[in-house]
Scaffold this motif. Structure first.
Motif, short mmCIF file in Angstrom:
data_model
loop_
_atom_site.label_atom_id
_atom_site.label_comp_id
_atom_site.label_asym_id
_atom_site.label_seq_id
_atom_site.Cartn_x
_atom_site.Cartn_y
_atom_site.Cartn_z
N LEU A 199 0.85 -1.20 0.00
CA LEU A 199 0.00 0.00 0.00
C LEU A 199 0.88 1.24 0.00
N GLU A 200 0.92 1.94 -1.13
CA GLU A 200 1.84 3.08 -1.23
C GLU A 200 1.46 4.23 -0.30
N GLN A 201 0.15 4.34 0.06
CA GLN A 201 -0.27 5.45 0.92
C GLN A 201 0.35 5.38 2.32
N MET A 202 0.83 4.18 2.70
CA MET A 202 1.49 4.06 4.01
C MET A 202 2.78 4.87 4.06
N ARG A 203 3.37 5.13 2.91
CA ARG A 203 4.61 5.93 2.90
C ARG A 203 4.34 7.33 3.44
N PHE A 204 3.18 7.90 3.09
CA PHE A 204 2.81 9.22 3.63
C PHE A 204 2.67 9.15 5.15
N LEU A 205 1.84 8.22 5.62
CA LEU A 205 1.56 8.13 7.07
C LEU A 205 2.83 7.84 7.86
N ASP A 206 3.65 6.92 7.36
CA ASP A 206 4.86 6.54 8.08
C ASP A 206 5.89 7.66 8.12
N HIS A 207 5.78 8.59 7.18
CA HIS A 207 6.67 9.76 7.17
C HIS A 207 5.97 11.01 7.73
N ASN A 208 4.90 10.75 8.50
CA ASN A 208 4.17 11.83 9.21
C ASN A 208 3.54 12.88 8.31
N ILE A 209 3.06 12.45 7.16
CA ILE A 209 2.27 13.34 6.30
C ILE A 209 0.82 12.88 6.40
N ASP A 210 -0.04 13.77 6.88
CA ASP A 210 -1.45 13.41 7.08
C ASP A 210 -2.15 13.14 5.75
N VAL A 211 -2.98 12.10 5.77
CA VAL A 211 -3.83 11.80 4.63
C VAL A 211 -5.27 11.97 5.09
N PHE A 212 -6.01 12.86 4.45
CA PHE A 212 -7.42 13.08 4.82
C PHE A 212 -8.31 12.19 3.97
N VAL A 213 -9.31 11.59 4.63
CA VAL A 213 -10.24 10.69 3.93
C VAL A 213 -11.61 11.34 3.88
N GLY A 214 -12.22 11.33 2.70
CA GLY A 214 -13.57 11.84 2.54
C GLY A 214 -14.54 10.69 2.31
N TYR A 215 -15.79 10.89 2.67
CA TYR A 215 -16.79 9.83 2.50
C TYR A 215 -17.60 10.02 1.22
N THR A 216 -17.80 8.93 0.51
CA THR A 216 -18.68 8.97 -0.66
C THR A 216 -19.60 7.75 -0.62
N ASP A 217 -20.83 7.94 -1.11
CA ASP A 217 -21.77 6.81 -1.21
C ASP A 217 -21.43 5.94 -2.40
N ASP A 218 -20.57 6.48 -3.23
CA ASP A 218 -20.22 5.79 -4.46
C ASP A 218 -19.10 4.80 -4.20
N ASN A 219 -19.25 3.57 -4.67
CA ASN A 219 -18.19 2.58 -4.49
C ASN A 219 -17.85 1.97 -5.84
N PRO A 220 -16.95 2.61 -6.59
CA PRO A 220 -16.65 2.07 -7.92
C PRO A 220 -15.82 0.80 -7.79
N LEU A 221 -16.28 -0.26 -8.40
CA LEU A 221 -15.49 -1.49 -8.40
C LEU A 221 -14.18 -1.23 -9.11
N SER A 222 -13.08 -1.69 -8.52
CA SER A 222 -11.84 -1.66 -9.30
C SER A 222 -11.65 -3.07 -9.86
N VAL A 223 -11.02 -3.14 -11.00
CA VAL A 223 -10.90 -4.43 -11.68
C VAL A 223 -9.54 -5.05 -11.40
N ASP A 224 -9.54 -6.14 -10.64
CA ASP A 224 -8.29 -6.87 -10.35
C ASP A 224 -8.31 -8.27 -10.93
N THR A 225 -9.51 -8.81 -11.13
CA THR A 225 -9.63 -10.20 -11.57
C THR A 225 -10.63 -10.30 -12.73
N LYS A 226 -10.67 -11.48 -13.34
CA LYS A 226 -11.62 -11.76 -14.43
C LYS A 226 -13.05 -11.60 -13.91
N GLU A 227 -13.28 -12.00 -12.64
CA GLU A 227 -14.62 -11.90 -12.03
C GLU A 227 -15.05 -10.43 -11.91
N ASP A 228 -14.10 -9.58 -11.48
CA ASP A 228 -14.39 -8.14 -11.37
C ASP A 228 -14.81 -7.59 -12.74
#
Length: 239
Positions: free
Chosen positions: A202-231
């Motif tokens: 998880l590349e975003q851990m590099r920010f947190l581990d180096h003390n750079i805050d990552v802000f998270v916003g909420y969305t009702d939208d959940n776009p599927l990301s495609v990793d497999t043939k099933e996706d």
């Protein structure tokens, strides 16, 4: 004036689903769906950064802007950094839209862009949505952990990003959409990769581990990301 650019990093060398960005969803390549949805947001400058001429040609043949980058990059952020350099972009905010989210909602992109414009002291932000029981148990689904209920506090600092839940109270389905200040991205590529980043992939851990805050916003939208043939089959039914 805050200028924003969207850069979509993309390459063909996906291990689980070969040639992923060029796989067709109703006669259109996946990367083209992502590009079109990005163009439908309020951000006018949209680029695809790719290691492969096939992807470059796909976007250019559809009237889009694409740039060829090196094949050595281990993260999308590294690829984006090279693209910014080559394109000589002077935008303050860079939005990273993953090339495997053909159902990304343009409004979700606007949400994160508006937050960055309204909060000039925020360096990095991302989004998350409601998580189902199946997703909670699935290690392929990344969870964004926050201190408070994200639905009540629309944007807040991420405490962690994890694949397995232990005793976390507030956790959500992390969506791989990022916005960063260009100067922070410059720092990111020169930071040491951390143990958490490598172990969790998880590349975003590099920010947190180096003390750079990552802000998270909420969305009702959940776009599927495609990793497999099933996706891919699921997405073909949705779109």
């Amino acid at each position: 004036m805050n200028k924003t650019a969207i850069i979509i990093p993309s390459h063909l060398a996906a291990k689980r689903l070969p040639n992923k960005p060029l796989l067709k969803i109703h006669d259109k390549a996946m990367i083209t769906h992502v590009w079109e949805r990005s163009k439908a947001s309020n951000v006018t400058d949209v680029f695809v950064a790719t290691a492969d001429t096939e992807i470059l040609n796909e976007i250019k043949n559809n009237g889009g802007n694409a740039i060829l980058t090196g094949k050595q990059h281990t993260t999308g952020s590294d690829r984006i950094h090279e693209a910014i350099d080559k394109l000589q972009l002077d935008h303050d905010i860079i939005i990273n839209v993953q090339g495997d989210m053909p159902m990304i909602n343009p409004e979700t992109i606007n949400l994160i862009n508006n937050f960055m414009i309204a909060n000039p002291n925020v360096n990095v932000s991302t989004v998350a949505s409601e998580i189902s029981k199946n997703e909670t148990e699935d290690k392929n689904v990344v969870k964004a952990v926050t201190e408070h209920d994200l639905k009540k506090n629309k944007f807040q600092k991420a405490l962690n990003f994890i694949r397995e839940i232990s005793n976390e109270k507030f956790y959500y389905h992390h969506i791989g959409l990022y916005a960063y200040r260009k100067n922070v991205l410059n720092k990111f590529v020169n930071m040491q990769r951390t143990e958490n980043e490598i172990n969790r992939s998880l590349e975003q851990m590099r920010f947190l581990d180096h003390n750079i805050d990552v802000f998270v916003g909420y969305t009702d939208d959940n776009p599927l990301s495609v990793d497999t043939k099933e996706d891919l089959e699921k997405i073909r039914k949705f779109i």
